[in-house]
Design an enzyme around this catalytic site. Structure first.
Site, PDB file in Angstrom:
ATOM      1  N   THR A  26      -1.684   3.296   4.014  1.00  0.00           N
ATOM      2  CA  THR A  26      -1.292   4.318   3.050  1.00  0.00           C
ATOM      3  C   THR A  26       0.181   4.121   2.661  1.00  0.00           C
ATOM      4  O   THR A  26       0.839   5.019   2.174  1.00  0.00           O
ATOM      5  CB  THR A  26      -1.567   5.715   3.635  1.00  0.00           C
ATOM      6  OG1 THR A  26      -2.975   5.805   3.915  1.00  0.00           O
ATOM      7  CG2 THR A  26      -1.246   6.848   2.693  1.00  0.00           C
ATOM      8  N   HIS A  27       0.680   2.901   2.877  1.00  0.00           N
ATOM      9  CA  HIS A  27       2.083   2.587   2.638  1.00  0.00           C
ATOM     10  C   HIS A  27       2.320   2.172   1.188  1.00  0.00           C
ATOM     11  O   HIS A  27       2.640   1.021   0.897  1.00  0.00           O
ATOM     12  CB  HIS A  27       2.536   1.470   3.586  1.00  0.00           C
ATOM     13  CG  HIS A  27       2.244   1.758   5.022  1.00  0.00           C
ATOM     14  ND1 HIS A  27       2.137   0.774   5.978  1.00  0.00           N
ATOM     15  CD2 HIS A  27       2.030   2.930   5.674  1.00  0.00           C
ATOM     16  CE1 HIS A  27       1.861   1.316   7.153  1.00  0.00           C
ATOM     17  NE2 HIS A  27       1.800   2.631   6.981  1.00  0.00           N
ATOM     18  N   LEU A  28       2.153   3.101   0.285  1.00  0.00           N
ATOM     19  CA  LEU A  28       2.444   2.857  -1.126  1.00  0.00           C
ATOM     20  C   LEU A  28       3.925   3.154  -1.375  1.00  0.00           C
ATOM     21  O   LEU A  28       4.451   4.153  -0.890  1.00  0.00           O
ATOM     22  CB  LEU A  28       1.571   3.739  -2.007  1.00  0.00           C
ATOM     23  CG  LEU A  28       0.064   3.553  -1.825  1.00  0.00           C
ATOM     24  CD1 LEU A  28      -0.698   4.537  -2.696  1.00  0.00           C
ATOM     25  CD2 LEU A  28      -0.356   2.132  -2.130  1.00  0.00           C
TER      26      LEU A  28
END
Length: 592
Positions: free
Chosen positions: A518-520
């Protein structure tokens, strides 16, 4: 017509890690602070009790803690000449929802970025020459250095009680830690977690291959700890339910366990949950924010006036609010002008599953924590010579198996039938003797001209606003990087004694359906030039000086580490600038 609420000194939009940090710092200055969170209130003892929190179907499969696509979604395409379509089911990433944000469900990996990561464009150009970089790559320096951020890294680590082994203590390389990390001013607040069998075996194999393995720094605590705010955390019980789940044991650092019990006692702090901010309001000049407009759970619209506005939402929502509020020039990839939506990045993730002789190996993989593991950093950032390999970037590799929950943990060796009695037997025979890294290869993702965020011309949300559109694909540089790292990782898994390997590479096109992280990052990036950044080095808007934007949306590109520790450190860095400089003389902190 919006109903107007009494003015506050500060309004905070989004209430995860950065919202909690900023609220605590600014209430300490005596300011009246109100925070807004789209999702529900969440508290450790009432929402995550150990009696039912370990429900894989509810939390992992049905995504209890996350935003629902029917609440708000994005559109996606790989290329600019394609028509983007709405995402109907989360796959590659999971947008958080509720008080605590991503700090509720995260695994609690606590990585500092490398010193070279903050001056990336300068560093790579000086070492390899400008011609070595792909012509469409748009990486840039952050505008700050590792030395600027180190005290704030330290502060967030001690807030969380981080468990780890120092590798570089005030410039001295320490045995057992990461020798490639930047200098740290003091040791971790608690010792590294004890490592289970497969992790220990990985460390042994890595050392025999000439690497320097070390325990992953963890926000899952190895022992009881009381943080500087007086919040008490307990030791991890190795239950294996971390990512996707909240922690009712008070052993995983989160806003709920480290800040909120202290913050909610303050009379000058208030929070409204189930309240979605739809725009930032500005005055007629467009140069000063006057507050925000939000909708409550009944559908009524309100206006909250404030002297200082802080965006602390998830990456995508920070960018979306800027675009909807017409703050900053939208990025145009054709002309390569504008800034809002520019330099959007993700992560380059892959894995290798190792299948061992079940008569000789029993890993008990269900005994784990979210960020437990042994890692090597020889191939991260620019820790190695990229010249012979034809790519830039890198990542850490490690055996970081975080649990073996029954619905997901049905790994079988290559060649096994996909169903039936033979498949069932293979699942049973391999459950205890398979190494399945949660993230074996965790690689960087650098920025490119045609990877960006903008507003979709066709699809709208329930408020009538255009949806955020993602244009993203994997480039040759990242594909080469991932293959190189994955092959190195496979060598270590083989050296552990695996009989069979199932190797997964990351390839184009970018797959929106398969979970990665979820590392946007990016879209509202920081920098030293308003022509190529939305924010200055203090995370202050170049265009609206009483607006600050927190979070990974400020990253000019993504490094080969998990982003949360850097996100928290940047929040403390920005809060210090607000407290020590902005409040004394409101206005631009950096000349354009």
């Amino acid at each position: 017509m919006s109903r107007r609420l009494p003015r506050k000194d500060v309004v905070i939009v989004g209430f995860g890690w950065t919202g909690a940090i900023m609220a605590n710092e600014l209430t300490d200055e005596g300011l009246e602070v109100i925070a807004f969170e789209r999702g529900p209130w969440r508290d450790a003892p009432t929402d995550f009790p150990p009696g039912y929190m370990q429900d894989e179907l509810r939390y992992r499969i049905r995504h209890e803690l996350f935003l629902r696509p029917d609440q708000l979604t994005f559109t996606f395409r790989n290329k600019m000449d394609q028509t983007a379509l709405p995402i109907r089911s989360w796959g590659a990433f999971m947008p958080p929802n509720g008080v605590g944000g991503g700090g509720v469900h995260w695994n609690a990996e606590m990585w500092r970025f490398l010193p070279s990561d903050f001056v990336l464009k300068t560093h790579l150009t000086e070492r390899y020459g400008a011609a070595f970089l792909p012509p469409d790559m748009t990486i840039q320096d952050w505008g700050i250095t590792y030395e600027d951020l180190e005290p704030h890294y330290d502060r967030f680590e001690y807030l969380c009680g981080t468990s780890g082994t120092a590798g570089n203590l005030r410039g001295k390389i320490m045995d057992g830690g990461n020798p490639f990390e930047g200098p740290r001013s003091r040791p971790y607040p608690t010792p590294a977690q004890a490592q289970p069998f497969s992790h220990t075996l990985f460390g042994k194999a890595a050392r025999e291959l000439g690497y320097k393995p070390f325990p992953q720094p963890s926000g899952n605590l190895s022992q009881a700890y009381t943080n500087p705010l007086g919040m008490r955390l307990g030791p991890c019980t190795y239950c294996g339910f971390c990512e996707w789940f909240g922690c009712g044991n008070y052993s995983k650092a989160s806003p709920q366990t480290t800040i909120l019990p202290h913050l909610v006692r303050k009379s000058n702090f208030s929070l409204r949950d189930n309240s979605e901010v739809v725009r930032i309001n500005v005055d007629r000049s467009g140069k000063r924010a006057t507050g925000v407009t939000f909708g409550d759970s009944s559908g009524e619209e309100w206006e909250q006036q404030a002297d200082l506005v802080i965006l602390s939402a998830y990456t995508m929502f920070n960018v979306q609010l800027l675009l909807h509020s017409q703050i900053g020039q939208p990025y145009d990839p054709v002309t390569n002008t504008g800034v809002v939506g520019r330099n959007y990045t993700h992560q380059t993730i892959s894995s290798v599953n190792g299948f061992f002789d079940n008569k000789k190996f029993n890993f008990n993989p269900f005994i784990a924590s979210g960020s437990i593991g042994m890692c090597v950093d020889e191939f991260n950032g620019d820790n190695f010579d990229h010249g012979p390999h034809g790519f830039v970037g890198g990542g850490y590799v490690g055996q970081v198996q975080t649990g073996a929950r029954p619905i997901e943990s049905t790994l079988v060796p290559p060649g096994t039938p996909a169903w039936g009695a033979d498949w069932k037997k293979a699942v049973k025979d391999n459950y205890l003797s398979t190494v399945k890294p949660g993230t074996g290869v965790h690689g960087s993702f650098y920025a490119y001209r045609d990877i960006y965020l903008d507003l979709d011309p066709a699809y709208k949300d329930r408020f009538g606003r255009p949806l955020m559109r993602i244009t993203m694909d994997l480039k040759e540089n990242e594909i080469k990087q991932n293959k190189f790292l994955t092959d190195k990782f496979a060598e270590i898994i083989k050296a552990m004694g695996a009989e069979k390997l199932a190797v997964q590479y990351r390839t184009a096109p970018y797959d929106i359906t398969t979970y990665q992280t979820t590392h946007l990052n990016g879209g509202a990036i920081m920098g030293s030039d308003p022509k190529t950044s939305v924010l200055n080095k203090y995370l202050q808007s170049w265009d609206v000086p009483n607006l600050f934007v927190m979070g990974a949306s400020a990253f000019p590109q993504n490094a080969g580490y998990n982003p949360t520790l850097t996100v928290g450190a940047l929040a403390y860095w920005s809060a210090a600038a607000i407290r020590n400089q902005y409040l004394k003389n409101p206005g631009r902190l950096v000349d354009a």
